[in-house]
Write an enzyme that holds these catalytic residues in place. Sequence first.
Site, PDB file in Angstrom:
ATOM      1  N   LYS A 179       0.838  -1.211   0.000  1.00  0.00           N
ATOM      2  CA  LYS A 179       0.000   0.000   0.000  1.00  0.00           C
ATOM      3  C   LYS A 179       0.870   1.257   0.000  1.00  0.00           C
ATOM      4  CE  LYS A 179      -1.878  -1.427   3.808  1.00  0.00           C
ATOM      5  NZ  LYS A 179      -1.338  -2.791   3.882  1.00  0.00           N
ATOM      6  N   GLY A 226       3.280  -0.968   8.888  1.00  0.00           N
ATOM      7  CA  GLY A 226       4.669  -0.746   8.512  1.00  0.00           C
ATOM      8  C   GLY A 226       4.718  -0.536   7.017  1.00  0.00           C
ATOM      9  N   GLN A 265      -3.123  -2.104   7.220  1.00  0.00           N
ATOM     10  CA  GLN A 265      -3.541  -3.513   7.293  1.00  0.00           C
ATOM     11  C   GLN A 265      -4.322  -3.923   6.035  1.00  0.00           C
ATOM     12  OE1 GLN A 265      -4.318  -1.629  10.612  1.00  0.00           O
ATOM     13  NE2 GLN A 265      -2.149  -1.984  10.803  1.00  0.00           N
TER      14      GLN A 265
END
Length: 454
Positions: A15, A39, A225
């Site tokens: 992402k 992260g 996520q």
Amino acid sequence: MTVTIVGSQLGDEGKGGVVDLYGDAADVVARYQGGDNAGHTVVHDGEKYKLSLVPSGAVRGKVGVLGNGCVVNPETLFDEIDTLRDRGLEPDVRVAERAHVILPYHRALDGIEEEEKDDLAAGTTKRGIGPTYEDKAGRRGVRIGDLLDPDALRERLEYVVPQKKALAEEVFEKETGEEFDIEHLYETYREYGKRLEEEGMTVDCGDFLQERIDAGDNVMLEGAQGTSLDIDHGVYPYVTSSNPSSGGASVGTGLGPTVVGQGDVIGIVKAYLSRVGTGPLPTELGGVEDQTPDYDASEGAGEDEEELATRIRDEGGEYGTVTGRPRRVGWLDMPMLRHATRANGFTGLAINHIDVLAGLDEVKVGHSYEFDGEEIFTMPPTTEAWGRCEATFKSFDGWPEVDWAEVAAEGYEAIPENARTYLEYISDELETPIYAVGVGPGREETVIVENPYE
Ligand code: GDP
Ligand code: IMO
Ligand code: MG
């Protein structure tokens, strides 16, 4: 105009890289959920930046906003800002006053509960994410706005800390230290409040973003996520405690769903599957044993599969950005993606990491599941049922290793034919067009088919 970026699988789909690329045309990049469990790796001018909390756009001089749906650890926030400053950048980060604060007792309790849960443990990042969202829902949380108001902060801590301390000491029988000490917490978090105030960092997120949109700015909404880690739509209880799916983009920023819905919602897809943490994984190849107490897929996995898993793990650098844990890997799971496409209403797909699969003779995809003797095409709602699903695979011919930077420069048609067949299968099955294809970790290693801001 907004563009929303959503992970379609189990996180780490790339992402950050897509936000970075499309974010060029954005003026503001806002995160709408999660905290420093995320992260993101962003490569800029040959330099690698690893960020957990600060939105990826901050590396490129965009205004970065942490929305009200986020949980914010001020220590991480200031560490990241200071590190970026040390490296010569001037990050402009704003934080929603309605966002909840991760306090040291949340982190401590995250660790304690994970140990206690044993087989039900999600393998969390131990950043205190779950306990902070619990307190938010329990109406006993501390919000960013409270850090600016000494009386409110003291009142909240005096109510909640004795409960947390009793929980740790009396229920879990642990020794506690300063992370459960009201005075220490008050002093430390007031200081963070003062710094937030001095640097003019706090905002009413919805107002701030709507004003920027009204003024003609482009806003990017960055999910952390992925959909299968969503507390509502994911593989509960092996999930995170927020809504990474696109509905979260509205609730977590204060922009109306009709505003978010006017723009694209782009699903980020990794061309295979990777997972940190526990839970079933029907298309898993081999296993990383210590993370899978209940569902050890390495059981029965042949040596070839283990070898293949290791190859993909190493080629793809599949080691957690936050925790460094080796990620579990598997073939692409189409029922998972059909579920994500529906839950998010994707208008476009960015499919990453096709370079990682290059050089394999055969690339497989979990096309459907066999579930209690029936063929099904999407994920069942309970994780126990999902654990009983067996993937029915489709096989694709592999594609060669090529000069991916050259491919990215030339465009979609330069992608090896067999890889295009694979990509088009995914797009057709999901009835969603391909906007971008990731062919390497670098910013220039992406084939752009469609720019959502144009
Ligand atoms: P995020 O959490 O979704 O932002 O993704 P991460 O940054 O945690 O993990 C993705 C990793 O894959 C990073 O190391 C990226 O640099 C890398 N990456 C992203 N896209 C690609 C791609 O198309 N090919 C390869 N080889 N690596 C990629
Ligand atoms: P990005 O944004 C991959 C996983 C953890 C665990 C579960 C719950 O980089 O894609 P938590 O600490 O959130 O309570 O852990 O969710 N997890 C992630 N996995 N990428 C992430 O973020 C993740 N954030 C949390 O491993 O299984
Ligand atoms: Mg990540």
